[in-house]
Every structure is written in C-alpha cells, then in structure tokens.
Design a protein around this motif. Structure first.
Motif, PDB file in Angstrom:
ATOM      1  N   GLY A  48       0.484  -1.447   0.042  1.00 16.90           N
ATOM      2  CA  GLY A  48       0.039  -0.350  -0.117  1.00 16.90           C
ATOM      3  C   GLY A  48       1.277   1.425   0.128  1.00 16.90           C
ATOM      4  O   GLY A  48       2.022   1.190  -0.767  1.00 16.90           O
ATOM      5  N   ARG A  49      -0.305   2.084   0.666  1.00 20.63           N
ATOM      6  CA  ARG A  49       0.400   3.809   0.522  1.00 20.63           C
ATOM      7  C   ARG A  49       1.965   3.978   1.512  1.00 20.63           C
ATOM      8  O   ARG A  49       2.150   4.238   1.074  1.00 20.63           O
ATOM      9  CB  ARG A  49      -0.423   4.979   0.255  1.00 20.63           C
ATOM     10  N   GLY A  50       2.255   3.271   2.175  1.00 23.07           N
ATOM     11  CA  GLY A  50       2.795   3.400   3.342  1.00 23.07           C
ATOM     12  C   GLY A  50       2.369   4.577   4.080  1.00 23.07           C
ATOM     13  O   GLY A  50       1.797   5.056   4.192  1.00 23.07           O
ATOM     14  N   PHE A  51       3.427   4.557   5.165  1.00 21.88           N
ATOM     15  CA  PHE A  51       3.800   6.139   6.062  1.00 21.88           C
ATOM     16  C   PHE A  51       4.706   6.703   6.235  1.00 21.88           C
ATOM     17  O   PHE A  51       5.777   5.866   7.008  1.00 21.88           O
ATOM     18  CB  PHE A  51       2.080   6.336   6.915  1.00 21.88           C
ATOM     19  N   ALA A  52       5.471   8.227   6.506  1.00 15.79           N
ATOM     20  CA  ALA A  52       6.876   7.934   6.964  1.00 15.79           C
ATOM     21  C   ALA A  52       6.564   7.611   8.814  1.00 15.79           C
ATOM     22  O   ALA A  52       5.331   8.337   9.303  1.00 15.79           O
ATOM     23  CB  ALA A  52       7.042   9.410   6.817  1.00 15.79           C
ATOM     24  N   GLU A  53       8.042   7.935   8.957  1.00 16.87           N
ATOM     25  CA  GLU A  53       7.232   7.583  10.277  1.00 16.87           C
ATOM     26  C   GLU A  53       7.301   8.660  11.577  1.00 16.87           C
ATOM     27  O   GLU A  53       6.405   8.975  12.785  1.00 16.87           O
ATOM     28  CB  GLU A  53       9.321   7.210  10.756  1.00 16.87           C
ATOM     29  N   ALA A  54       7.310   9.819  10.742  1.00 18.81           N
ATOM     30  CA  ALA A  54       7.216  11.278  11.283  1.00 18.81           C
ATOM     31  C   ALA A  54       5.555  11.471  11.580  1.00 18.81           C
ATOM     32  O   ALA A  54       5.474  12.673  12.145  1.00 18.81           O
ATOM     33  CB  ALA A  54       8.363  12.248  10.201  1.00 18.81           C
ATOM     34  N   THR A  55       5.466  10.883  10.367  1.00 19.61           N
ATOM     35  CA  THR A  55       4.008  11.562  10.100  1.00 19.61           C
ATOM     36  C   THR A  55       3.072  10.487  10.523  1.00 19.61           C
ATOM     37  O   THR A  55       2.191  10.053   9.286  1.00 19.61           O
ATOM     38  CB  THR A  55       3.452  12.407   8.795  1.00 19.61           C
ATOM     39  N   ALA A  56       3.589   9.084  11.294  1.00 21.96           N
ATOM     40  CA  ALA A  56       2.579   8.053  11.611  1.00 21.96           C
ATOM     41  C   ALA A  56       1.069   8.246  11.730  1.00 21.96           C
ATOM     42  O   ALA A  56       0.985   9.124  12.599  1.00 21.96           O
ATOM     43  CB  ALA A  56       3.464   7.716  12.381  1.00 21.96           C
TER      44      ALA A  56
END
Length: 95
Positions: A48-56
């Motif tokens: 899927g699109r995933g997410f950045a750790e900082a914007t979890a």
C-alpha cells in the motif's frame, strides 16, 4: 498457548489487517506464519501507500499492537515507507 496469548495475538493481527483495509490502499497483502523451535513469527506485509515515521497515523493502533505483543512476552516492530508499503512483524517464544 494460553488463552491470554491467543487473545492478544488475535487482536494484534486483526488490528494490522484492519489498518490495511482502512488506510493502505493496498492491492496485495501477505500474511506469513512461521513456527520453528517453539518460536512463532508472524509477518503481515502490504504493498500500500505506507507512511513516513514522522507522520505515522495518530490513532492508537500501532501502539496497542506493540503493547499487546509485549504483554505476552513477544517483540513487535513495524516498518513503513511512503509509496512502498508496510511490514509488521511479531516474534514470540513459546514453551
């Protein structure tokens, strides 16, 4: 495996799959269970699109999954990259 272990494993895996269905926009999901030498490893991975750790995600899902697995003596980690997908892993040593 005690009922507490089963219950917490079930809820953690259900949360991971629910997160994929709700948020990931994935077209594929892989669920792997490996039982070796009284150790259980569960890997849940999506494309899927995933997410950045900082914007979890701000929800409690990942935090609750970690708490549940650590409560039963296991280890939890989740890696994600935007545009690549997410992989959650559980390790649990069983008697």
């Amino acid at each position: 495996m005690t009922s507490e272990v089963r219950h917490n494993l079930y809820l953690a895996v259900r949360e991971a799959l629910n997160n994929i269905a709700k948020h990931s926009q994935a077209t594929e999901v892989w669920l792997r269970l490996v039982w070796k030498e009284n150790a259980l490893r569960i890997v849940i991975e999506d494309n899927g699109r995933g997410f950045a750790e900082a914007t979890a995600p701000a929800g409690e899902g990942l935090v609750n999954m970690r708490r549940r697995i650590e409560k039963i003596g296991g280890r939890f980690e989740c890696d994600s990259q935007p545009g690549v997908g997410t992989t959650c892993r559980v390790w649990l040593q069983l008697a």
